[in-house]
Design a protein around this motif. Structure first.
Motif, PDB file in Angstrom:
ATOM      1  N   ALA A  83      18.654  18.109  80.470  1.00  0.00           N
ATOM      2  CA  ALA A  83      18.319  19.530  80.532  1.00  0.00           C
ATOM      3  C   ALA A  83      18.193  20.201  79.174  1.00  0.00           C
ATOM      4  N   TYR A  84      17.990  19.451  78.114  1.00  0.00           N
ATOM      5  CA  TYR A  84      17.883  20.050  76.783  1.00  0.00           C
ATOM      6  C   TYR A  84      16.407  20.219  76.410  1.00  0.00           C
ATOM      7  N   PRO A  85      16.091  21.152  75.513  1.00  0.00           N
ATOM      8  CA  PRO A  85      14.685  21.313  75.095  1.00  0.00           C
ATOM      9  C   PRO A  85      14.180  20.108  74.297  1.00  0.00           C
ATOM     10  N   LYS A  86      12.860  19.972  74.191  1.00  0.00           N
ATOM     11  CA  LYS A  86      12.248  18.797  73.562  1.00  0.00           C
ATOM     12  C   LYS A  86      12.654  18.628  72.106  1.00  0.00           C
ATOM     13  N   ASP A  87      12.828  19.714  71.370  1.00  0.00           N
ATOM     14  CA  ASP A  87      13.134  19.597  69.944  1.00  0.00           C
ATOM     15  C   ASP A  87      14.530  19.062  69.664  1.00  0.00           C
ATOM     16  N   VAL A  88      15.368  18.935  70.693  1.00  0.00           N
ATOM     17  CA  VAL A  88      16.724  18.394  70.532  1.00  0.00           C
ATOM     18  C   VAL A  88      16.693  16.862  70.453  1.00  0.00           C
ATOM     19  N   VAL A 100      15.092   0.493  70.657  1.00  0.00           N
ATOM     20  CA  VAL A 100      14.695   1.893  70.562  1.00  0.00           C
ATOM     21  C   VAL A 100      15.956   2.727  70.753  1.00  0.00           C
ATOM     22  N   VAL A 101      16.101   3.774  69.949  1.00  0.00           N
ATOM     23  CA  VAL A 101      17.284   4.625  70.001  1.00  0.00           C
ATOM     24  C   VAL A 101      16.857   6.038  70.380  1.00  0.00           C
ATOM     25  N   VAL A 102      17.511   6.584  71.407  1.00  0.00           N
ATOM     26  CA  VAL A 102      17.301   7.969  71.818  1.00  0.00           C
ATOM     27  C   VAL A 102      18.601   8.707  71.560  1.00  0.00           C
ATOM     28  N   ARG A 103      18.503   9.822  70.846  1.00  0.00           N
ATOM     29  CA  ARG A 103      19.700  10.621  70.593  1.00  0.00           C
ATOM     30  C   ARG A 103      19.331  12.089  70.588  1.00  0.00           C
ATOM     31  N   THR A 104      20.337  12.915  70.813  1.00  0.00           N
ATOM     32  CA  THR A 104      20.135  14.357  70.748  1.00  0.00           C
ATOM     33  C   THR A 104      20.851  14.901  69.527  1.00  0.00           C
ATOM     34  N   SER A 105      20.312  15.991  68.996  1.00  0.00           N
ATOM     35  CA  SER A 105      20.933  16.588  67.812  1.00  0.00           C
ATOM     36  C   SER A 105      22.265  17.251  68.155  1.00  0.00           C
ATOM     37  N   ASN A 106      22.472  17.617  69.425  1.00  0.00           N
ATOM     38  CA  ASN A 106      23.753  18.205  69.828  1.00  0.00           C
ATOM     39  C   ASN A 106      24.779  17.152  70.240  1.00  0.00           C
ATOM     40  N   LYS A 107      24.432  15.866  70.057  1.00  0.00           N
ATOM     41  CA  LYS A 107      25.321  14.725  70.317  1.00  0.00           C
ATOM     42  C   LYS A 107      25.816  14.651  71.775  1.00  0.00           C
ATOM     43  N   LYS A 108      24.973  15.081  72.702  1.00  0.00           N
ATOM     44  CA  LYS A 108      25.331  15.028  74.120  1.00  0.00           C
ATOM     45  C   LYS A 108      24.768  13.800  74.822  1.00  0.00           C
ATOM     46  N   TYR A 109      23.762  13.145  74.214  1.00  0.00           N
ATOM     47  CA  TYR A 109      23.180  11.963  74.836  1.00  0.00           C
ATOM     48  C   TYR A 109      22.785  10.976  73.750  1.00  0.00           C
ATOM     49  N   TYR A 110      23.080   9.683  74.011  1.00  0.00           N
ATOM     50  CA  TYR A 110      22.737   8.600  73.086  1.00  0.00           C
ATOM     51  C   TYR A 110      22.457   7.354  73.919  1.00  0.00           C
ATOM     52  N   LYS A 111      21.338   6.700  73.643  1.00  0.00           N
ATOM     53  CA  LYS A 111      20.965   5.504  74.406  1.00  0.00           C
ATOM     54  C   LYS A 111      20.200   4.550  73.506  1.00  0.00           C
ATOM     55  N   LYS A 112      20.560   3.261  73.565  1.00  0.00           N
ATOM     56  CA  LYS A 112      19.840   2.190  72.890  1.00  0.00           C
ATOM     57  C   LYS A 112      19.309   1.253  73.960  1.00  0.00           C
ATOM     58  N   PHE A 113      18.055   0.841  73.814  1.00  0.00           N
ATOM     59  CA  PHE A 113      17.509  -0.137  74.744  1.00  0.00           C
ATOM     60  C   PHE A 113      16.476  -0.990  74.029  1.00  0.00           C
ATOM     61  N   ALA A 133       7.569  12.510  75.307  1.00  0.00           N
ATOM     62  CA  ALA A 133       7.215  13.817  75.848  1.00  0.00           C
ATOM     63  C   ALA A 133       8.371  14.274  76.725  1.00  0.00           C
ATOM     64  N   TYR A 134       8.418  15.573  76.989  1.00  0.00           N
ATOM     65  CA  TYR A 134       9.484  16.112  77.815  1.00  0.00           C
ATOM     66  C   TYR A 134       8.878  17.083  78.819  1.00  0.00           C
ATOM     67  N   ALA A 135       9.190  16.898  80.098  1.00  0.00           N
ATOM     68  CA  ALA A 135       8.726  17.805  81.148  1.00  0.00           C
ATOM     69  C   ALA A 135       9.643  17.677  82.356  1.00  0.00           C
ATOM     70  N   ASN A 136       9.942  18.799  82.989  1.00  0.00           N
ATOM     71  CA  ASN A 136      10.720  18.831  84.241  1.00  0.00           C
ATOM     72  C   ASN A 136      12.046  18.089  84.129  1.00  0.00           C
ATOM     73  N   CYS A 137      12.792  18.331  83.077  1.00  0.00           N
ATOM     74  CA  CYS A 137      14.104  17.707  82.844  1.00  0.00           C
ATOM     75  C   CYS A 137      14.016  16.183  82.736  1.00  0.00           C
ATOM     76  N   THR A 138      12.853  15.669  82.354  1.00  0.00           N
ATOM     77  CA  THR A 138      12.657  14.227  82.201  1.00  0.00           C
ATOM     78  C   THR A 138      12.071  13.934  80.829  1.00  0.00           C
ATOM     79  N   LEU A 139      12.734  13.039  80.102  1.00  0.00           N
ATOM     80  CA  LEU A 139      12.226  12.569  78.820  1.00  0.00           C
ATOM     81  C   LEU A 139      11.416  11.308  79.086  1.00  0.00           C
TER      82      LEU A 139
END
Length: 176
Positions: A83-88, A100-113, A133-139
């Motif tokens: 539920a975070y905006p795309k720029d996060v 591939v590493v996905v992370r948020t700047s607010n440190k609420k989500y982190y995933k490596k795959f 891309a980000y749309a409808n609460c889906t990255l």
């Protein structure tokens, strides 16, 4: 594993469900028992509502859901319930761990795959082929498929068409 080795292992593998858009593996344990299904592409089938077992206790529907859905030209992963905006979000390639590493700047989500298809063909990861891309609460994370993978997939599709033709009927529906 080389491209020819991967295609050869698929040729000799037992094919049980060619109609689903799911790629899953089942590995035997050291004692020979079949283990749990490991889903590589697609979404697992929903569990039955009336069954008792490990499905009685399940995770919250608000947790992020990670799944892979490929297109013809790219590998694609979807992470729902973010539920975070795309720029996060920050999505990048880690060359040392080949993932591939996905992370948020607010440190609420982190995933490596990892991308198993690129590992199979021993191809390097390229940061320029990665987009999100980000749309409808889906990255939605996309990685363009290299030419080698596209060629191998076309060979695989030819092989699967042979298998489908071998087991399909003429299609006539006899009602009387």
């Amino acid at each position: 594993m080389a491209v020819t080795g991967w295609l050869e292992s698929l040729r000799v593998a037992e094919k049980t469900a060619l109609l689903q858009d799911v790629r899953k593996w089942r590995v035997k344990s050291a004692l020979g028992a079949l283990g749990q299904w490991q889903i590589e592409v697609g979404e697992p089938a929903p569990h039955g509502a009336g069954s008792l077992g490990p499905e009685v206790i399940k995770e919250s529907n608000a947790n992020p859901i990670f799944m892979r859905k490929d297109t013809k030209m790219s590998f694609q992963w979807r992470i729902r319930n973010l539920a975070y905006p795309k720029d996060v979000y920050s999505v990048c390639v880690d060359q040392t761990e080949r993932c591939v590493v996905v992370r948020t700047s607010n440190k609420k989500y982190y995933k490596k795959f990892s991308i198993p298809d690129l590992d199979r063909y021993q191809l390097p990861l390229d940061d320029s082929l990665l987009s999100f891309a980000y749309a409808n609460c889906t990255l939605i994370i996309s990685y363009q498929k290299p030419k080698e993978v596209l060629l191998a997939e076309s060979e695989l599709q030819k092989e699967l068409k042979k298998v489908k033709m071998a087991h399909s009927s003429d299609g006539d529906c006899k009602t009387q």
